[in-house]
Write a protein that holds these residues in place. Structure first.
Motif, PDB file in Angstrom:
ATOM      1  N   ALA A 213       0.856  -1.191   0.000  1.00 56.81           N
ATOM      2  CA  ALA A 213       0.000   0.000   0.000  1.00 56.81           C
ATOM      3  C   ALA A 213       0.894   1.243   0.000  1.00 56.81           C
ATOM      4  O   ALA A 213       1.437   1.601   1.053  1.00 56.81           O
ATOM      5  N   PRO A 214       1.078   1.889  -1.160  1.00 58.65           N
ATOM      6  CA  PRO A 214       2.006   3.033  -1.224  1.00 58.65           C
ATOM      7  C   PRO A 214       1.604   4.193  -0.322  1.00 58.65           C
ATOM      8  O   PRO A 214       2.458   4.822   0.312  1.00 58.65           O
ATOM      9  N   GLY A 215       0.291   4.493  -0.253  1.00 59.15           N
ATOM     10  CA  GLY A 215      -0.149   5.639   0.538  1.00 59.15           C
ATOM     11  C   GLY A 215       0.174   5.488   2.014  1.00 59.15           C
ATOM     12  O   GLY A 215       0.687   6.410   2.655  1.00 59.15           O
ATOM     13  N   SER A 216      -0.128   4.319   2.554  1.00 56.67           N
ATOM     14  CA  SER A 216       0.115   4.053   3.974  1.00 56.67           C
ATOM     15  C   SER A 216       1.486   3.446   4.225  1.00 56.67           C
ATOM     16  O   SER A 216       1.900   3.296   5.383  1.00 56.67           O
ATOM     17  N   ASP A 217       2.178   3.058   3.177  1.00 58.45           N
ATOM     18  CA  ASP A 217       3.533   2.515   3.239  1.00 58.45           C
ATOM     19  C   ASP A 217       3.632   1.277   4.132  1.00 58.45           C
ATOM     20  O   ASP A 217       4.360   1.265   5.124  1.00 58.45           O
ATOM     21  N   TYR A 218       2.887   0.253   3.757  1.00 59.62           N
ATOM     22  CA  TYR A 218       3.046  -1.018   4.465  1.00 59.62           C
ATOM     23  C   TYR A 218       2.830  -2.169   3.492  1.00 59.62           C
ATOM     24  O   TYR A 218       2.206  -2.009   2.430  1.00 59.62           O
ATOM     25  N   VAL A 219       3.381  -3.337   3.852  1.00 59.50           N
ATOM     26  CA  VAL A 219       3.220  -4.570   3.082  1.00 59.50           C
ATOM     27  C   VAL A 219       2.236  -5.458   3.819  1.00 59.50           C
ATOM     28  O   VAL A 219       2.304  -5.596   5.049  1.00 59.50           O
ATOM     29  N   GLN A 220       1.314  -6.053   3.072  1.00 60.25           N
ATOM     30  CA  GLN A 220       0.351  -6.991   3.642  1.00 60.25           C
ATOM     31  C   GLN A 220       0.547  -8.350   2.983  1.00 60.25           C
ATOM     32  O   GLN A 220       0.614  -8.448   1.758  1.00 60.25           O
ATOM     33  N   VAL A 221       0.675  -9.404   3.779  1.00 61.24           N
ATOM     34  CA  VAL A 221       0.790 -10.770   3.248  1.00 61.24           C
ATOM     35  C   VAL A 221      -0.070 -11.703   4.088  1.00 61.24           C
ATOM     36  O   VAL A 221      -0.232 -11.488   5.300  1.00 61.24           O
ATOM     37  N   ALA A 244       7.928  -1.786  -2.135  1.00 67.84           N
ATOM     38  CA  ALA A 244       8.066  -0.776  -1.080  1.00 67.84           C
ATOM     39  C   ALA A 244       9.307   0.097  -1.263  1.00 67.84           C
ATOM     40  O   ALA A 244       9.326   1.248  -0.814  1.00 67.84           O
ATOM     41  N   THR A 245      10.336  -0.421  -1.931  1.00 73.03           N
ATOM     42  CA  THR A 245      11.525   0.409  -2.152  1.00 73.03           C
ATOM     43  C   THR A 245      11.232   1.594  -3.063  1.00 73.03           C
ATOM     44  O   THR A 245      12.008   2.545  -3.111  1.00 73.03           O
ATOM     45  N   GLY A 246      10.106   1.533  -3.782  1.00 70.53           N
ATOM     46  CA  GLY A 246       9.762   2.636  -4.677  1.00 70.53           C
ATOM     47  C   GLY A 246       9.134   3.831  -3.988  1.00 70.53           C
ATOM     48  O   GLY A 246       8.859   4.852  -4.630  1.00 70.53           O
ATOM     49  N   HIS A 247       8.904   3.732  -2.672  1.00 68.14           N
ATOM     50  CA  HIS A 247       8.326   4.844  -1.911  1.00 68.14           C
ATOM     51  C   HIS A 247       9.193   6.092  -2.069  1.00 68.14           C
ATOM     52  O   HIS A 247      10.424   5.989  -2.171  1.00 68.14           O
ATOM     53  N   PRO A 248       8.588   7.302  -2.086  1.00 66.68           N
ATOM     54  CA  PRO A 248       9.367   8.545  -2.240  1.00 66.68           C
ATOM     55  C   PRO A 248      10.488   8.701  -1.228  1.00 66.68           C
ATOM     56  O   PRO A 248      11.513   9.323  -1.529  1.00 66.68           O
ATOM     57  N   ASP A 254       8.002   5.651  -9.918  1.00 65.63           N
ATOM     58  CA  ASP A 254       6.624   5.994 -10.267  1.00 65.63           C
ATOM     59  C   ASP A 254       5.719   4.810  -9.928  1.00 65.63           C
ATOM     60  O   ASP A 254       5.809   3.745 -10.545  1.00 65.63           O
ATOM     61  N   GLN A 255       4.846   4.978  -8.948  1.00 61.57           N
ATOM     62  CA  GLN A 255       3.900   3.933  -8.556  1.00 61.57           C
ATOM     63  C   GLN A 255       2.468   4.433  -8.671  1.00 61.57           C
ATOM     64  O   GLN A 255       1.579   3.990  -7.951  1.00 61.57           O
ATOM     65  N   ALA A 265       2.273  -2.051 -15.188  1.00 65.15           N
ATOM     66  CA  ALA A 265       3.021  -3.202 -15.733  1.00 65.15           C
ATOM     67  C   ALA A 265       4.515  -3.012 -15.537  1.00 65.15           C
ATOM     68  O   ALA A 265       5.232  -3.975 -15.210  1.00 65.15           O
ATOM     69  N   ARG A 266       5.019  -1.778 -15.737  1.00 62.19           N
ATOM     70  CA  ARG A 266       6.455  -1.527 -15.563  1.00 62.19           C
ATOM     71  C   ARG A 266       6.882  -1.753 -14.117  1.00 62.19           C
ATOM     72  O   ARG A 266       7.937  -2.329 -13.851  1.00 62.19           O
ATOM     73  N   GLU A 267       6.055  -1.300 -13.162  1.00 58.46           N
ATOM     74  CA  GLU A 267       6.397  -1.485 -11.750  1.00 58.46           C
ATOM     75  C   GLU A 267       6.348  -2.961 -11.368  1.00 58.46           C
ATOM     76  O   GLU A 267       7.190  -3.440 -10.600  1.00 58.46           O
ATOM     77  N   GLU A 268       5.388  -3.709 -11.906  1.00 56.83           N
ATOM     78  CA  GLU A 268       5.319  -5.144 -11.623  1.00 56.83           C
ATOM     79  C   GLU A 268       6.529  -5.874 -12.192  1.00 56.83           C
ATOM     80  O   GLU A 268       7.026  -6.836 -11.602  1.00 56.83           O
TER      81      GLU A 268
END
Length: 338
Positions: A213-221, A244-248, A254-255, A265-268
């Motif tokens: 989640a880029p806005g909240s900056d967390y990973v969910q699994v 997550a490394t793509g966070h500002p 660009d996410q 697709a590029r980010e994936e």
């Protein structure tokens, strides 16, 4: 007016027409990756078998420096095609420096070096321009050491050089970069756990979906027992941590793309390769996480012959970012124990 380009029937991209000069190195590498994807093979997924080398990044046997970016895909692909038992490589001259030689009749593998060139007239010194940055052997996509104004006038260039797998050489001295010893299955989990913890990214366990989640900056699994194979939990975490490394506050990629878009697709593609590079560095065999995205990756690659270079370079930077923090955490733990 007659165009010096024609559209390739195989890739759908515009390529130089016959007589218009040699195919560019960008096209050559991109077409090779496209062909692999069209055949249902992903160049970053498990380029080794039971009789081959263990998981690991390709490296220079003399300098011990790992190759990066698109060169990882090129060299892993060579391991697949030729069944080489090692991930270590040398140039012809380095084989001689190592006390041996390339066996007669062996054919090398072309890897690439990319950087930027400041045109002579753009140089600010009395001596004119030159090549930006030092760059390491086989490490493309390095950041040029130039001012913003110089960088805007710099022209990117790409050149090739040839390397040989150590299995193609003979008489090499002892002590060259050894291939990593594959970790026992039970030891993979602690290594991956340590890398995840060292990232500093919040990882929430629960639910039935994996995402960043880029806005909240967390990973969910999902919880580990939800995975058919326990190691897939770690492969999934590393995939999402690459996002997550793509966070500002980190690498600032660009996410902004929504599902189904080209930026998405590029980010994936970056996350797929980045997690594969991470897995290999940690001794975990990479697997594909999102094979259903292959069609969208093909669209991106057919449209832009430099897309795979950018994605592979970004994937290397993401993996390096996470691995650097893992190393720092290990060093700090050793200092506390001393």
């Amino acid at each position: 007016m007659h165009s010096p380009h024609q559209r390739s029937a195989k890739t759908g991209r515009r390529t130089p027409a016959r007589g218009a000069g040699r195919v560019s190195l960008y096209d050559e590498v991109t077409d090779r990756i496209i062909a692999e994807l069209e055949a249902g093979r992903l160049p970053w997924v498990q380029p080794w078998g039971a009789a081959g080398p263990g998981p690991g990044l390709p490296r220079n046997a003399l300098s011990r420096r790992p190759y990066s970016g698109v060169n990882v895909l090129i060299l892993w692909g060579a391991v697949i095609r030729h069944g080489y038992p090692s991930q270590s490589w040398l140039t012809f001259r380095q084989a001689q420096e190592a006390g041996g030689c390339v066996r007669k009749g062996e054919h090398g593998t072309s890897v690439v070096y990319a950087n930027r060139f400041i045109p002579r007239e753009a140089g600010k010194t009395g001596r004119g321009g030159g090549i930006e940055g030092a760059g390491g052997e086989g490490r493309e996509g390095g950041e040029p050491a130039a001012s913003g104004d110089e960088r805007s006038r710099a022209i990117p260039f790409l050149k090739r050089f040839t390397v040989f797998n150590v299995a193609q050489c003979e008489g090499l001295r002892e002590g060259l970069a050894p291939d990593p010893v594959p970790l026992p299955e039970r030891e993979i989990v602690p290594v991956a756990e340590a890398c995840i913890a060292a990232s500093g990214v919040e990882v929430r366990i629960g639910g039935n979906r994996a995402f960043y989640a880029p806005g909240s900056d967390y990973v969910q699994v999902p919880p580990q027992p939800a995975f058919f194979e326990q190691v897939d939990y770690y492969r999934t975490c590393l995939h999402e941590l690459t996002h997550a490394t793509g966070h500002p506050a980190r690498l600032n990629r660009d996410q902004s793309g929504c599902f189904g878009s080209k930026p998405y697709a590029r980010e994936e593609l970056v996350a797929e390769m980045g997690s594969a590079f991470l897995c290999a560095a940690l001794g975990i065999a990479p697997t594909v996480r999102h094979a259903d995205y292959i069609a969208s990756w093909l669209d991106v690659l057919r449209e832009d012959n430099r897309a795979i270079f950018r994605a592979a370079s970004a994937a290397t930077k993401a993996a390096d970012w996470l691995l650097a923090r893992h190393t720092q955490a290990q060093d700090a733990a050793r200092e506390r124990a001393a």
